[in-house]
Scaffold this motif. Structure first.
Motif, PDB file in Angstrom:
ATOM      1  N   GLU A  42       1.566  17.019  14.086  1.00 45.51           N
ATOM      2  CA  GLU A  42       0.827  17.267  12.850  1.00 45.51           C
ATOM      3  C   GLU A  42       1.704  17.153  11.604  1.00 45.51           C
ATOM      4  O   GLU A  42       1.229  17.344  10.494  1.00 45.51           O
ATOM      5  CB  GLU A  42       0.192  18.657  12.904  1.00 45.51           C
ATOM      6  CG  GLU A  42      -0.844  18.776  14.007  1.00 45.51           C
ATOM      7  CD  GLU A  42      -1.484  20.143  14.035  1.00 45.51           C
ATOM      8  OE1 GLU A  42      -1.810  20.674  12.966  1.00 45.51           O
ATOM      9  OE2 GLU A  42      -1.630  20.688  15.142  1.00 45.51           O
ATOM     10  N   PHE A  43       2.979  16.832  11.785  1.00 42.57           N
ATOM     11  CA  PHE A  43       3.895  16.677  10.659  1.00 42.57           C
ATOM     12  C   PHE A  43       4.023  15.213  10.280  1.00 42.57           C
ATOM     13  O   PHE A  43       4.011  14.337  11.130  1.00 42.57           O
ATOM     14  CB  PHE A  43       5.301  17.186  11.008  1.00 42.57           C
ATOM     15  CG  PHE A  43       5.366  18.670  11.162  1.00 42.57           C
ATOM     16  CD1 PHE A  43       5.274  19.492  10.057  1.00 42.57           C
ATOM     17  CD2 PHE A  43       5.520  19.242  12.402  1.00 42.57           C
ATOM     18  CE1 PHE A  43       5.332  20.856  10.194  1.00 42.57           C
ATOM     19  CE2 PHE A  43       5.584  20.604  12.551  1.00 42.57           C
ATOM     20  CZ  PHE A  43       5.486  21.424  11.444  1.00 42.57           C
ATOM     21  N   GLY A  44       4.184  14.948   8.989  1.00 43.41           N
ATOM     22  CA  GLY A  44       4.607  13.644   8.492  1.00 43.41           C
ATOM     23  C   GLY A  44       3.709  12.476   8.807  1.00 43.41           C
ATOM     24  O   GLY A  44       4.093  11.575   9.523  1.00 43.41           O
ATOM     25  N   HIS A  45       2.528  12.453   8.243  1.00 38.26           N
ATOM     26  CA  HIS A  45       1.620  11.335   8.453  1.00 38.26           C
ATOM     27  C   HIS A  45       1.974  10.117   7.610  1.00 38.26           C
ATOM     28  O   HIS A  45       1.325   9.092   7.709  1.00 38.26           O
ATOM     29  CB  HIS A  45       0.178  11.748   8.135  1.00 38.26           C
ATOM     30  CG  HIS A  45      -0.344  12.785   9.074  1.00 38.26           C
ATOM     31  ND1 HIS A  45      -0.625  12.505  10.379  1.00 38.26           N
ATOM     32  CD2 HIS A  45      -0.600  14.099   8.902  1.00 38.26           C
ATOM     33  CE1 HIS A  45      -1.060  13.605  10.979  1.00 38.26           C
ATOM     34  NE2 HIS A  45      -1.050  14.586  10.097  1.00 38.26           N
ATOM     35  N   ASP A  46       2.979  10.211   6.752  1.00 32.77           N
ATOM     36  CA  ASP A  46       3.325   9.102   5.866  1.00 32.77           C
ATOM     37  C   ASP A  46       3.624   7.815   6.628  1.00 32.77           C
ATOM     38  O   ASP A  46       3.331   6.731   6.150  1.00 32.77           O
ATOM     39  CB  ASP A  46       4.533   9.449   4.986  1.00 32.77           C
ATOM     40  CG  ASP A  46       4.190  10.531   3.988  1.00 32.77           C
ATOM     41  OD1 ASP A  46       2.991  10.771   3.766  1.00 32.77           O
ATOM     42  OD2 ASP A  46       5.118  11.138   3.435  1.00 32.77           O
ATOM     43  N   GLY A  47       4.197   7.908   7.819  1.00 31.10           N
ATOM     44  CA  GLY A  47       4.531   6.720   8.587  1.00 31.10           C
ATOM     45  C   GLY A  47       3.306   6.002   9.132  1.00 31.10           C
ATOM     46  O   GLY A  47       3.391   4.869   9.591  1.00 31.10           O
ATOM     47  N   ASP A  48       2.132   6.649   9.090  1.00 25.70           N
ATOM     48  CA  ASP A  48       0.913   6.039   9.609  1.00 25.70           C
ATOM     49  C   ASP A  48       0.328   4.995   8.674  1.00 25.70           C
ATOM     50  O   ASP A  48      -0.543   4.236   9.061  1.00 25.70           O
ATOM     51  CB  ASP A  48      -0.158   7.113   9.860  1.00 25.70           C
ATOM     52  CG  ASP A  48       0.237   8.050  10.991  1.00 25.70           C
ATOM     53  OD1 ASP A  48       1.143   7.693  11.758  1.00 25.70           O
ATOM     54  OD2 ASP A  48      -0.368   9.128  11.094  1.00 25.70           O
ATOM     55  N   ALA A  53       0.857  -1.180   0.000  1.00 21.72           N
ATOM     56  CA  ALA A  53       0.000   0.000   0.000  1.00 21.72           C
ATOM     57  C   ALA A  53       0.890   1.226   0.000  1.00 21.72           C
ATOM     58  O   ALA A  53       1.961   1.234   0.585  1.00 21.72           O
ATOM     59  CB  ALA A  53      -0.902  -0.001   1.227  1.00 21.72           C
ATOM     60  N   THR A  54       0.433   2.264  -0.637  1.00 20.37           N
ATOM     61  CA  THR A  54       1.178   3.510  -0.706  1.00 20.37           C
ATOM     62  C   THR A  54       0.260   4.646  -0.298  1.00 20.37           C
ATOM     63  O   THR A  54      -0.897   4.688  -0.704  1.00 20.37           O
ATOM     64  CB  THR A  54       1.677   3.751  -2.148  1.00 20.37           C
ATOM     65  OG1 THR A  54       2.422   2.626  -2.566  1.00 20.37           O
ATOM     66  CG2 THR A  54       2.532   4.983  -2.231  1.00 20.37           C
ATOM     67  N   ALA A  55       0.790   5.528   0.472  1.00 24.46           N
ATOM     68  CA  ALA A  55       0.013   6.699   0.866  1.00 24.46           C
ATOM     69  C   ALA A  55      -0.287   7.531  -0.373  1.00 24.46           C
ATOM     70  O   ALA A  55       0.546   7.633  -1.274  1.00 24.46           O
ATOM     71  CB  ALA A  55       0.794   7.531   1.879  1.00 24.46           C
ATOM     72  N   PRO A  56      -1.464   8.107  -0.455  1.00 21.58           N
ATOM     73  CA  PRO A  56      -1.792   8.920  -1.633  1.00 21.58           C
ATOM     74  C   PRO A  56      -0.867  10.127  -1.735  1.00 21.58           C
ATOM     75  O   PRO A  56      -0.549  10.759  -0.733  1.00 21.58           O
ATOM     76  CB  PRO A  56      -3.239   9.344  -1.375  1.00 21.58           C
ATOM     77  CG  PRO A  56      -3.503   9.078   0.059  1.00 21.58           C
ATOM     78  CD  PRO A  56      -2.534   8.053   0.522  1.00 21.58           C
ATOM     79  N   ALA A  57      -0.447  10.428  -2.942  1.00 22.35           N
ATOM     80  CA  ALA A  57       0.525  11.497  -3.164  1.00 22.35           C
ATOM     81  C   ALA A  57      -0.118  12.884  -3.142  1.00 22.35           C
ATOM     82  O   ALA A  57       0.574  13.871  -2.917  1.00 22.35           O
ATOM     83  CB  ALA A  57       1.236  11.279  -4.491  1.00 22.35           C
ATOM     84  N   GLN A  58      -1.410  12.970  -3.385  1.00 19.84           N
ATOM     85  CA  GLN A  58      -2.023  14.287  -3.491  1.00 19.84           C
ATOM     86  C   GLN A  58      -1.953  15.066  -2.193  1.00 19.84           C
ATOM     87  O   GLN A  58      -1.854  16.288  -2.212  1.00 19.84           O
ATOM     88  CB  GLN A  58      -3.458  14.211  -4.021  1.00 19.84           C
ATOM     89  CG  GLN A  58      -4.449  13.514  -3.128  1.00 19.84           C
ATOM     90  CD  GLN A  58      -4.559  12.034  -3.401  1.00 19.84           C
ATOM     91  OE1 GLN A  58      -3.617  11.416  -3.859  1.00 19.84           O
ATOM     92  NE2 GLN A  58      -5.707  11.455  -3.108  1.00 19.84           N
ATOM     93  N   ASN A  59      -1.988  14.392  -1.033  1.00 17.51           N
ATOM     94  CA  ASN A  59      -1.903  15.127   0.229  1.00 17.51           C
ATOM     95  C   ASN A  59      -0.559  15.830   0.356  1.00 17.51           C
ATOM     96  O   ASN A  59      -0.489  16.991   0.747  1.00 17.51           O
ATOM     97  CB  ASN A  59      -2.119  14.183   1.417  1.00 17.51           C
ATOM     98  CG  ASN A  59      -3.549  13.679   1.486  1.00 17.51           C
ATOM     99  OD1 ASN A  59      -4.456  14.311   0.965  1.00 17.51           O
ATOM    100  ND2 ASN A  59      -3.732  12.534   2.097  1.00 17.51           N
ATOM    101  N   SER A  60       0.508  15.121   0.038  1.00 16.47           N
ATOM    102  CA  SER A  60       1.841  15.724   0.115  1.00 16.47           C
ATOM    103  C   SER A  60       1.956  16.891  -0.853  1.00 16.47           C
ATOM    104  O   SER A  60       2.547  17.923  -0.531  1.00 16.47           O
ATOM    105  CB  SER A  60       2.911  14.683  -0.191  1.00 16.47           C
ATOM    106  OG  SER A  60       2.869  13.644   0.748  1.00 16.47           O
ATOM    107  N   HIS A  61       1.413  16.719  -2.033  1.00 17.67           N
ATOM    108  CA  HIS A  61       1.470  17.776  -3.040  1.00 17.67           C
ATOM    109  C   HIS A  61       0.727  19.022  -2.550  1.00 17.67           C
ATOM    110  O   HIS A  61       1.231  20.143  -2.662  1.00 17.67           O
ATOM    111  CB  HIS A  61       0.872  17.266  -4.349  1.00 17.67           C
ATOM    112  CG  HIS A  61       0.793  18.312  -5.417  1.00 17.67           C
ATOM    113  ND1 HIS A  61       1.911  18.763  -6.077  1.00 17.67           N
ATOM    114  CD2 HIS A  61      -0.255  19.013  -5.921  1.00 17.67           C
ATOM    115  CE1 HIS A  61       1.548  19.692  -6.951  1.00 17.67           C
ATOM    116  NE2 HIS A  61       0.253  19.852  -6.874  1.00 17.67           N
TER     117      HIS A  61
END
Length: 185
Positions: free
Chosen positions: A160-166, A85-93
């Motif tokens: 609130e930073f870096g939710h990618d690890g979740d 699974a990969t975190a959606p990229a649009q949030n980071s963008h």
């Protein structure tokens, strides 16, 4: 030249079989060798050993593919791929767009200080030298810039930073259960 290459093919095939132990794979290796040799024929020096050149190409192809295969994982049924699974990229963008807009709202001296320290990796002393101010002034500018950015981005804590690890890989066996980021919807 063509006749010399054709005469070496049985020897190349025997060598390929001895390397990989599979007739079909050996035929593929010989074919790849001949294609590569033909495309690089201009680099072959007339009068040198054509057989040795072809054997070297075959050997290099075999070992390059061997090294590549060692890093690969067999997943013929797709079970491993299904669990990825990969975190959606649009949030980071979108976060980056928000950050860039907020950065532009900072006063020029604070933006400059933050970029020199945070993005360029300069020390406070180096950044102060670039801006022609005291080190304390530079530290103050960076601190104010960070505070203002947090305010503009509505950030109140470092959590609130870096939710990618979740993000976790989802087990396909658990079909029917809903997984969402942060336990929401």
């Amino acid at each position: 030249m063509t006749a010399d290459i054709l005469a070496v093919i049985p020897n190349l095939r025997a060598f390929a079989v001895s390397l990989c132990g599979n007739l079909d794979r050996a035929d593929d290796l010989v074919q790849e060798t001949l294609v590569k040799a033909w495309s690089k024929l201009g680099s072959f020096v007339e009068g040198t050993n054509l057989r040795a050149w072809l054997f070297t190409i075959l050997r290099n192809i075999y070992y390059s593919e061997y090294r590549k295969r060692r890093r690969e994982v067999a997943d013929s049924d797709g079970a491993i791929a299904a669990r990825l699974a990969t975190a959606p990229a649009q949030n980071s963008h979108m976060d980056m767009l928000d950050f860039r807009a907020a950065l532009q709202e900072l006063p020029a001296d604070q933006r400059e200080a933050l970029i020199l320290i945070g993005a360029s990796g300069l020390s406070y002393e180096e950044a102060a030298g670039v801006c022609g101010c005291a080190v304390g002034t530079m530290k103050s500018r960076v601190n104010r810039a960070r505070g203002r950015l947090a305010e503009l981005l509505s950030i109140s804590s470092s959590s609130e930073f870096g939710h990618d690890g979740d993000w976790q890989a989802v087990d396909p066996i658990m079909v029917g259960q809903r997984y969402s980021r942060g336990g929401g919807d």
